[in-house]
Design an enzyme around this catalytic site. Structure first.
Site, PDB file in Angstrom:
ATOM      1  N   GLU A   2     -13.770 -31.678  31.210  1.00 17.83           N
ATOM      2  CA  GLU A   2     -14.548 -30.569  31.552  1.00 17.83           C
ATOM      3  C   GLU A   2     -16.018 -30.373  31.395  1.00 17.83           C
ATOM      4  OE1 GLU A   2     -12.070 -28.035  31.174  1.00 17.83           O
ATOM      5  OE2 GLU A   2     -10.266 -28.363  32.800  1.00 17.83           O
ATOM      6  N   ILE A  55     -18.915 -32.519  23.345  1.00 15.05           N
ATOM      7  CA  ILE A  55     -19.142 -33.840  22.401  1.00 15.05           C
ATOM      8  C   ILE A  55     -21.146 -32.793  22.093  1.00 15.05           C
ATOM      9  CG2 ILE A  55     -20.031 -34.611  24.625  1.00 15.05           C
ATOM     10  CD1 ILE A  55     -20.080 -37.887  23.242  1.00 15.05           C
ATOM     11  N   ALA A  56     -21.897 -33.172  21.211  1.00 15.01           N
ATOM     12  CA  ALA A  56     -22.798 -32.617  20.664  1.00 15.01           C
ATOM     13  C   ALA A  56     -23.641 -33.610  19.983  1.00 15.01           C
ATOM     14  CB  ALA A  56     -22.484 -31.138  20.599  1.00 15.01           C
ATOM     15  N   VAL A  57     -25.171 -33.767  20.400  1.00 17.69           N
ATOM     16  CA  VAL A  57     -25.498 -34.211  19.976  1.00 17.69           C
ATOM     17  C   VAL A  57     -27.187 -33.444  19.872  1.00 17.69           C
ATOM     18  CG1 VAL A  57     -27.422 -36.005  19.789  1.00 17.69           C
ATOM     19  CG2 VAL A  57     -24.953 -36.553  20.555  1.00 17.69           C
ATOM     20  N   ASN A  93     -24.696 -29.989  34.925  1.00 11.58           N
ATOM     21  CA  ASN A  93     -24.738 -30.819  33.576  1.00 11.58           C
ATOM     22  C   ASN A  93     -25.276 -31.931  33.432  1.00 11.58           C
ATOM     23  OD1 ASN A  93     -26.100 -31.858  30.901  1.00 11.58           O
ATOM     24  ND2 ASN A  93     -23.813 -30.830  30.004  1.00 11.58           N
ATOM     25  N   TYR A 153     -21.145 -39.776  31.235  1.00 13.24           N
ATOM     26  CA  TYR A 153     -19.740 -40.342  31.309  1.00 13.24           C
ATOM     27  C   TYR A 153     -19.726 -41.024  32.072  1.00 13.24           C
ATOM     28  CZ  TYR A 153     -19.171 -35.499  28.298  1.00 13.24           C
ATOM     29  OH  TYR A 153     -19.009 -34.658  28.093  1.00 13.24           O
TER      30      TYR A 153
END
Ligand SMILES: CC(C)(COP(=O)(O)OP(=O)(O)OC[C@H]1O[C@@H](n2cnc3c(N)ncnc32)[C@H](O)[C@@H]1OP(=O)(O)O)[C@@H](O)C(=O)NCCC(=O)NCCS
Length: 136
Positions: A92, A58-60, A97, A104
């Site tokens: 994972e 997942i990346a923003v 982070n 999450y």
């Protein structure tokens, strides 16, 4: 969003694990096991494996953070998984982070395991992976 755009956002988001290439995103996009949720400046990919799903990434983009984008991408994927009668989703994450782990946790994931020294960093340093899971 095409594979080149995904690779560009990924490169702006990741050093460890390393960013994925356009070719890797093209392969994931072509896989029938993968579900990709996109927004203008972010995306998330899950892979189905029987009754389980894995959040692959997942990346923003840094310019679009803290506006609820990742949460809405994740919620859309979870709604999709519920409609497929998927039983659980796991992931994972590098264990330091904090933004991702808080995302999450706020989405109902719980800690399941630590994989010590799982990731190889650019200068030979190792990082551990936290495995998290959410029952659907
Ligand atoms: C992790 C990431 C996807 C979050 O994206 P985002 O769109 O900024 O997240 P959201 O705005 O949807 O935030 C949802 C929740 O996540 C948590 N969160 C997000 N960024 C955070 C930060 N910098 N610090 C602490 N908590 C954070 C908060 O609980 C937040 O809820 P709140 O804003 O109501 O407090 C983004 O920071 C990112 O792309 N990071 C680099 C890539 C990465 O690490 N991906 C995950 C790898 S497993």
């Amino acid at each position: 969003m095409n594979p080149a755009e995904m690779a560009a956002i990924h490169a702006a988001c990741f050093t460890q694990p390393r960013p994925w290439s356009e070719a890797e995103f093209a392969e994931l996009s072509a896989s029938p096991q993968c579900i990709i949720q996109t927004a203008k400046l972010g995306f998330a990919i899950i892979r189905l494996a029987g009754p389980e799903a894995e959040l692959l990434t997942i990346a923003v983009h840094p310019e679009a953070r803290r506006q609820g984008l990742a949460r809405s991408l994740l919620n859309a994927l979870i709604t999709d998984l519920n409609s497929r009668n998927c039983e659980e989703i796991f992931l994972e994450v590098v264990d330091d982070n904090t933004p991702a782990i808080q995302l999450y946790q706020s989405a109902g994931f719980e800690n399941r395991a630590i994989r010590k020294d799982y990731y190889n960093g650019p200068n030979g340093q190792k990082s551990s992976a936290l495995v998290m899971r959410k029952l659907l």
